[in-house]
Design a protein around this motif. Structure first.
Motif, mmCIF file in Angstrom:
data_model
loop_
_atom_site.group_PDB
_atom_site.id
_atom_site.type_symbol
_atom_site.label_atom_id
_atom_site.label_comp_id
_atom_site.label_asym_id
_atom_site.label_seq_id
_atom_site.Cartn_x
_atom_site.Cartn_y
_atom_site.Cartn_z
ATOM 1 N N LEU A 1 37.957 16.940 12.873
ATOM 2 C CA LEU A 1 37.180 16.735 14.082
ATOM 3 C C LEU A 1 38.037 15.954 15.061
ATOM 4 O O LEU A 1 38.910 15.189 14.645
ATOM 5 C CB LEU A 1 35.893 15.939 13.803
ATOM 6 N N ARG A 2 37.762 16.135 16.353
ATOM 7 C CA ARG A 2 38.429 15.319 17.354
ATOM 8 C C ARG A 2 37.366 14.621 18.200
ATOM 9 O O ARG A 2 36.548 15.271 18.846
ATOM 10 C CB ARG A 2 39.338 16.143 18.257
ATOM 11 N N LEU A 3 37.415 13.306 18.178
ATOM 12 C CA LEU A 3 36.511 12.495 18.988
ATOM 13 C C LEU A 3 37.167 12.174 20.325
ATOM 14 O O LEU A 3 38.383 11.999 20.395
ATOM 15 C CB LEU A 3 36.144 11.200 18.273
ATOM 16 N N SER A 4 36.339 12.083 21.354
ATOM 17 C CA SER A 4 36.824 11.725 22.692
ATOM 18 C C SER A 4 36.062 10.512 23.201
ATOM 19 O O SER A 4 34.861 10.377 22.945
ATOM 20 C CB SER A 4 36.627 12.884 23.660
ATOM 21 N N CYS A 5 36.756 9.683 23.928
ATOM 22 C CA CYS A 5 36.155 8.520 24.574
ATOM 23 C C CYS A 5 36.625 8.513 26.012
ATOM 24 O O CYS A 5 37.813 8.390 26.284
ATOM 25 C CB CYS A 5 36.577 7.237 23.868
ATOM 26 N N VAL A 6 35.702 8.678 26.927
ATOM 27 C CA VAL A 6 36.050 8.715 28.341
ATOM 28 C C VAL A 6 35.380 7.555 29.050
ATOM 29 O O VAL A 6 34.239 7.192 28.757
ATOM 30 C CB VAL A 6 35.650 10.066 28.970
ATOM 31 N N ALA A 7 36.105 6.950 29.958
ATOM 32 C CA ALA A 7 35.552 5.854 30.750
ATOM 33 C C ALA A 7 34.933 6.402 32.026
ATOM 34 O O ALA A 7 35.547 7.217 32.710
ATOM 35 C CB ALA A 7 36.633 4.855 31.103
ATOM 36 N N SER A 8 33.741 5.971 32.294
ATOM 37 C CA SER A 8 33.114 6.374 33.544
ATOM 38 C C SER A 8 33.035 5.153 34.453
ATOM 39 O O SER A 8 32.879 4.034 33.995
ATOM 40 C CB SER A 8 31.718 6.948 33.305
ATOM 41 N N GLN B 1 32.200 -2.876 35.927
ATOM 42 C CA GLN B 1 31.602 -2.658 34.620
ATOM 43 C C GLN B 1 32.179 -1.381 34.017
ATOM 44 O O GLN B 1 32.102 -0.323 34.617
ATOM 45 C CB GLN B 1 30.076 -2.526 34.756
ATOM 46 N N LEU B 2 32.779 -1.517 32.844
ATOM 47 C CA LEU B 2 33.372 -0.371 32.170
ATOM 48 C C LEU B 2 32.312 0.275 31.285
ATOM 49 O O LEU B 2 31.670 -0.389 30.474
ATOM 50 C CB LEU B 2 34.558 -0.831 31.322
ATOM 51 N N GLN B 3 32.149 1.591 31.433
ATOM 52 C CA GLN B 3 31.244 2.339 30.574
ATOM 53 C C GLN B 3 32.025 3.361 29.784
ATOM 54 O O GLN B 3 32.883 4.050 30.332
ATOM 55 C CB GLN B 3 30.151 3.016 31.399
ATOM 56 N N LEU B 4 31.742 3.441 28.494
ATOM 57 C CA LEU B 4 32.458 4.335 27.595
ATOM 58 C C LEU B 4 31.494 5.368 27.031
ATOM 59 O O LEU B 4 30.389 5.030 26.613
ATOM 60 C CB LEU B 4 33.071 3.532 26.446
ATOM 61 N N VAL B 5 31.943 6.612 26.999
ATOM 62 C CA VAL B 5 31.101 7.691 26.486
ATOM 63 C C VAL B 5 31.889 8.453 25.434
ATOM 64 O O VAL B 5 32.958 8.993 25.720
ATOM 65 C CB VAL B 5 30.671 8.640 27.617
ATOM 66 N N GLU B 6 31.336 8.487 24.209
ATOM 67 C CA GLU B 6 31.980 9.200 23.111
ATOM 68 C C GLU B 6 31.388 10.592 22.968
ATOM 69 O O GLU B 6 30.228 10.834 23.303
ATOM 70 C CB GLU B 6 31.793 8.472 21.774
ATOM 71 N N SER B 7 32.193 11.489 22.419
ATOM 72 C CA SER B 7 31.717 12.828 22.081
ATOM 73 C C SER B 7 32.608 13.391 20.981
ATOM 74 O O SER B 7 33.675 12.832 20.692
ATOM 75 C CB SER B 7 31.738 13.744 23.308
ATOM 76 N N GLY B 8 32.163 14.501 20.376
ATOM 77 C CA GLY B 8 32.999 15.185 19.406
ATOM 78 C C GLY B 8 32.566 15.044 17.961
ATOM 79 O O GLY B 8 33.165 15.662 17.073
ATOM 80 N N GLY B 9 31.566 14.230 17.693
ATOM 81 C CA GLY B 9 31.113 14.105 16.320
ATOM 82 C C GLY B 9 30.415 15.360 15.839
ATOM 83 O O GLY B 9 30.171 16.296 16.611
ATOM 84 N N GLY B 10 30.103 15.400 14.532
ATOM 85 C CA GLY B 10 29.414 16.553 13.995
ATOM 86 C C GLY B 10 29.463 16.584 12.485
ATOM 87 O O GLY B 10 29.770 15.586 11.834
ATOM 88 N N LEU B 11 29.116 17.755 11.948
ATOM 89 C CA LEU B 11 29.120 17.981 10.511
ATOM 90 C C LEU B 11 30.378 18.737 10.128
ATOM 91 O O LEU B 11 30.761 19.705 10.808
ATOM 92 C CB LEU B 11 27.901 18.803 10.107
ATOM 93 N N VAL B 12 31.009 18.348 9.047
ATOM 94 C CA VAL B 12 32.221 19.018 8.597
ATOM 95 C C VAL B 12 32.336 18.869 7.087
ATOM 96 O O VAL B 12 31.849 17.884 6.510
ATOM 97 C CB VAL B 12 33.461 18.435 9.309
#
Length: 126
Positions: free
Chosen positions: A18-25, A1-12
């Protein structure tokens, strides 16, 4: 099972970055196509950019060409979306998605994916 976790969003502010990241756990992104999608309130989900993790081939929606760059880090098992010259119309929840048997064009244009993350909010305000 592939799980994806995003980060990096915000206000601008407009013109910002901005730089978004997607890492597989719990799994590797090898042999997957990874895409970034976004959905604004009242609008359909839109394919923004997709990348083949092995060969690095990419696709960009016309609305972000020249402003956004998708890339991957094989060591960190992560896909990035560098967003420059942001506009208010880029405001949306951004989702990372993955699929093991589709092309970058098919994923981004036809929305073909089997896995997706929880999303990260990007707000561009004046």
């Amino acid at each position: 099972q592939l799980q994806l976790v995003e980060s990096g969003g915000g206000l601008v502010q407009p013109g910002g970055s901005l730089r978004l990241s997607c890492v597989a756990s719990r799994s590797t992104l090898d042999y997957y196509t990874i895409g970034w999608f976004r959905q604004a309130p009242g609008k359909e989900r839109e394919g923004v950019s997709c990348i083949n993790f092995i060969d690095g081939s990419t696709y960009y929606a016309d609305s972000v060409k020249g402003r956004f760059t998708i890339s991957r880090d094989k060591v960190k098992n992560t896909v990035y979306l560098q967003m420059n010259s942001l506009k208010p119309e880029d405001t949306a929840v951004y989702y990372c998605a993955a699929d093991s048997i589709t092309t970058v064009h098919n994923m981004c244009v036809n929305g073909i994916y089997g896995y997706w993350g929880q999303g990260t909010q990007v707000t561009v305000y004046s």
